[in-house]
Scaffold this active site. Structure first.
Site, PDB file in Angstrom:
ATOM      1  N   ARG A  67       0.840  -1.203   0.000  1.00  0.00           N
ATOM      2  CA  ARG A  67       0.000   0.000   0.000  1.00  0.00           C
ATOM      3  C   ARG A  67       0.876   1.253   0.000  1.00  0.00           C
ATOM      4  NH1 ARG A  67      -5.304   0.466   1.050  1.00  0.00           N
ATOM      5  NH2 ARG A  67      -5.448  -1.716   1.600  1.00  0.00           N
ATOM      6  N   LEU A  95      -5.649   4.943   2.440  1.00  0.00           N
ATOM      7  CA  LEU A  95      -4.285   5.444   2.305  1.00  0.00           C
ATOM      8  C   LEU A  95      -3.434   4.990   3.491  1.00  0.00           C
ATOM      9  CD1 LEU A  95      -5.398   8.928   1.064  1.00  0.00           C
ATOM     10  CD2 LEU A  95      -3.976   7.351  -0.257  1.00  0.00           C
ATOM     11  N   HIS A 111     -17.345  12.420   2.703  1.00  0.00           N
ATOM     12  CA  HIS A 111     -17.903  11.100   3.012  1.00  0.00           C
ATOM     13  C   HIS A 111     -19.431  11.207   3.031  1.00  0.00           C
ATOM     14  CE1 HIS A 111     -17.947   7.058   4.619  1.00  0.00           C
ATOM     15  NE2 HIS A 111     -18.883   7.454   5.451  1.00  0.00           N
ATOM     16  N   GLU A 145      -6.930   6.952  11.130  1.00  0.00           N
ATOM     17  CA  GLU A 145      -8.070   6.033  11.241  1.00  0.00           C
ATOM     18  C   GLU A 145      -9.121   6.434  10.200  1.00  0.00           C
ATOM     19  OE1 GLU A 145     -11.350   4.714  14.473  1.00  0.00           O
ATOM     20  OE2 GLU A 145      -9.539   5.646  15.280  1.00  0.00           O
TER      21      GLU A 145
HETATM   22  C1  GRF Z   1     -19.503  10.322  -3.113  1.00  0.00           C
HETATM   23  O1  GRF Z   1     -20.718   9.995  -2.517  1.00  0.00           O
HETATM   24  C2  GRF Z   1     -18.437  10.541  -2.082  1.00  0.00           C
HETATM   25  O2  GRF Z   1     -18.918  11.116  -0.911  1.00  0.00           O
HETATM   26  C3  GRF Z   1     -17.981   9.142  -1.813  1.00  0.00           C
HETATM   27  O3  GRF Z   1     -17.988   8.501  -3.058  1.00  0.00           O
HETATM   28  C4  GRF Z   1     -18.946   9.148  -3.911  1.00  0.00           C
HETATM   29  C5  GRF Z   1     -18.178   9.591  -5.118  1.00  0.00           C
HETATM   30  O4  GRF Z   1     -19.023  10.153  -6.088  1.00  0.00           O
HETATM   31  N1  GRF Z   1     -16.713   9.141  -1.121  1.00  0.00           N
HETATM   32  P1  GRF Z   1     -18.385  10.983  -7.284  1.00  0.00           P
HETATM   33  O5  GRF Z   1     -17.323  10.097  -7.923  1.00  0.00           O
HETATM   34  O6  GRF Z   1     -17.815  12.245  -6.743  1.00  0.00           O
HETATM   35  O7  GRF Z   1     -19.534  11.217  -8.228  1.00  0.00           O
END
Ligand code: GRF
Length: 196
Positions: A67, A95, A111, A145
């Site tokens: 990784r 990561l 997120h 985390e």
């Molecule tokens: C989004 O919902 C983001 O929050 C999550 O993955 C999705 C990615 O969507 N981490 P996009 O590729 O930006 O359309």
């Protein structure tokens, strides 16, 4: 106007990337995307970046044994383009500690849940399953985390009767596209102000 050079890491559709591209087109937006990196060759976000005239790179995690080795290749690429702030936008790789420490205070993520609820994947299906009455999204600093760094902003949406993971995701995504550029603007404006 001085702008902070930004690298965006993606794995897929890149609708959040698009929101950042659109926002950074404004003359007074304090960041400029200098590079988009995908770990998936067919990520539609790469097309979005190319259409906007932004340099792109594809690095496959499958080409690296560890990784951290993959993350070091990512970092080399980011450094080569002068990326100073890094935005994860649907980047579907965890990561390494090495990478997260290297970019501490410069690494942002979005997120699709109201953290600390529903870390990880399938957030909308899990929110529905849990009978939540509201859902949302979070922009946060990345910490070692997963999905646990300091929260910079959240947006809430209602869960509606008859929602599926798809309908809920669409409602939340609209908010993602609103708050990610807003937070980035603030973070970069603060960074520029602290330089003077
Ligand atoms: C989004 O919902 C983001 O929050 C999550 O993955 C999705 C990615 O969507 N981490 P996009 O590729 O930006 O359309």
């Amino acid at each position: 106007m001085t702008k902070i050079p930004l690298a965006v890491l993606i794995s897929g559709n890149g609708s959040n990337l698009q929101a950042l591209i659109d926002a950074s087109a404004a003359a007074d937006f304090p960041a400029q995307i200098v590079l988009v990196i995908s770990n998936q060759p067919d990520a539609y976000g790469l097309t979005r970046a190319k259409e906007a005239g932004i340099p792109t790179a594809f690095i496959s995690h499958k080409d690296f044994i560890t990784r951290e080795a993959f993350d070091r290749a990512l970092s080399d690429m980011i450094e080569a383009y002068g990326g100073e702030i890094i935005c994860l936008a649907g980047f579907m790789r965890v990561l390494s500690e090495w990478f997260v420490k290297r970019y501490e205070g410069r690494l942002l993520n979005i997120h699709p849940s109201l953290l600390p609820k529903f870390k990880g994947v399938d957030t909308h299906a899990r929110a529905l399953e849990a009978g939540e009455t509201e859902a949302g999204c979070t922009v946060h600093w990345v910490a070692t985390e997963v999905d646990s760094g300091d929260i910079l902003a959240q947006a809430r949406v209602p869960v509606l009767a008859g929602d599926t993971a798809q309908t809920l995701a669409a409602r939340v995504l609209k908010e993602e596209h609103r708050i990610y550029p807003e937070v980035l603007k603030q973070v970069c404006a603060d960074r520029l102000a602290n330089r003077q």
